[in-house]
Design an enzyme around this catalytic site. Structure first.
Site, PDB file in Angstrom:
ATOM      1  N   ASN A  85       0.871  -1.269  -0.026  1.00  0.00           N
ATOM      2  CA  ASN A  85       0.129   0.105   0.052  1.00  0.00           C
ATOM      3  C   ASN A  85       0.898   1.202  -0.017  1.00  0.00           C
ATOM      4  O   ASN A  85       2.148   1.083  -0.350  1.00  0.00           O
ATOM      5  CB  ASN A  85      -0.960  -0.081   1.346  1.00  0.00           C
ATOM      6  N   HIS A 115      24.313   2.774  10.724  1.00  0.00           N
ATOM      7  CA  HIS A 115      25.654   3.227  10.968  1.00  0.00           C
ATOM      8  C   HIS A 115      26.368   2.789  12.292  1.00  0.00           C
ATOM      9  O   HIS A 115      25.722   2.317  13.109  1.00  0.00           O
ATOM     10  CB  HIS A 115      25.382   4.762  11.166  1.00  0.00           C
ATOM     11  N   ALA A 142       0.239  -1.499   9.396  1.00  0.00           N
ATOM     12  CA  ALA A 142       0.613  -0.163   9.092  1.00  0.00           C
ATOM     13  C   ALA A 142       1.572   0.824   9.918  1.00  0.00           C
ATOM     14  O   ALA A 142       1.485   0.616  11.274  1.00  0.00           O
ATOM     15  CB  ALA A 142      -0.770   0.837   9.048  1.00  0.00           C
ATOM     16  N   ALA A 160       0.584  -3.255  13.563  1.00  0.00           N
ATOM     17  CA  ALA A 160       0.609  -1.883  13.054  1.00  0.00           C
ATOM     18  C   ALA A 160       1.556  -1.135  14.127  1.00  0.00           C
ATOM     19  O   ALA A 160       1.085  -1.436  15.443  1.00  0.00           O
ATOM     20  CB  ALA A 160      -0.795  -1.075  13.141  1.00  0.00           C
ATOM     21  N   THR A 165      12.837  -5.808  16.263  1.00  0.00           N
ATOM     22  CA  THR A 165      14.401  -5.670  16.742  1.00  0.00           C
ATOM     23  C   THR A 165      14.946  -7.082  16.776  1.00  0.00           C
ATOM     24  O   THR A 165      16.150  -7.053  16.628  1.00  0.00           O
ATOM     25  CB  THR A 165      14.549  -4.859  17.786  1.00  0.00           C
ATOM     26  N   ARG A 183       0.942 -14.028  20.298  1.00  0.00           N
ATOM     27  CA  ARG A 183       0.381 -15.408  20.298  1.00  0.00           C
ATOM     28  C   ARG A 183       0.666 -15.866  18.930  1.00  0.00           C
ATOM     29  O   ARG A 183       1.339 -15.462  18.125  1.00  0.00           O
ATOM     30  CB  ARG A 183      -1.299 -15.089  20.421  1.00  0.00           C
TER      31      ARG A 183
END
Length: 203
Positions: A85, A115, A142, A160, A165, A183
């Site tokens: 999208n 970096h 989103a 969303a 990480t 879950r």
């Protein structure tokens, strides 16, 4: 091939302002901008440009403009039926591999470039890249952000606004900042598509 290009391809620290790299990058971004300038009626042109922009693009891929990528998609491999999208951003200095039937909601960012933490290296504008892999049948919600070096396992959902990480296990729903497993995807999802709303079509 310059030393910086070799270092870039190997995931080593390099200077992204190398003139050869910047010249190639500029041409690729120009083609990406051409894609973003197309109208919804130019479906054939969009399909052709997707095949040109990306390292690989399978059948039935569609990206809703505007689309942003540092290298215009050059280091991105798309499987079949990938849908994105509005405002997908791919920081594709490194490789991004995307499987089949992957869906990106609006404003998703996938990052490979980063970096060094050491200030003296950052003062020189140096960077390095760590590849990202998004397996098949993944839905990324989103505003989610996928950080460098991440693998998103097959059939998973990234909620969303999540900041991913750590690797996402297959068949899970992850949410939050940093993203955590909420879950597993299971029998409940075969019955209900949203809260108490039952699936009423063949699956």
């Amino acid at each position: 091939m310059t030393e910086n290009r070799e270092r870039m391809q190997k995931g080593l620290i390099y200077d992204p302002t190398d003139p050869e790299l910047m010249k190639e990058q500029g041409a690729l971004i120009a083609r990406m901008n051409e894609y973003n300038a197309t109208s919804p009626a130019e479906t054939e042109k969009r399909a052709a440009l997707i095949k040109e922009m990306f390292a690989e693009a399978g059948e039935g891929c569609y990206i809703e403009p505007p689309f942003r990528a540092n290298w215009g998609g050059k280091h991105v491999r798309l499987g079949n039926y990938v849908y994105a999208n509005f405002n997908l951003t791919l920081v594709d200095d490194g490789n991004i591999d995307i499987g089949d039937n992957v869906m990106f909601a609006p404003n998703v960012t996938v990052i490979t470039a980063t970096h060094p933490v050491l200030p003296s290296l950052r003062e020189k504008g140096l960077q390095f890249n760590v590849d990202v892999k998004i397996c098949s049948n993944v839905w990324i919600g989103a505003g989610a952000i996928i950080m460098p070096g991440i693998t998103v396992g097959e059939n998973s959902v990234v909620g969303a606004g999540s900041v991913v990480t750590k690797d996402v296990p297959p068949n899970t729903v992850v949410v939050g900042n940093p993203a955590r497993v909420l879950r597993e995807i299971g029998e409940h999802d075969r019955i209900y598509y949203f809260k108490d709303k039952k699936i009423d079509i063949p699956v």
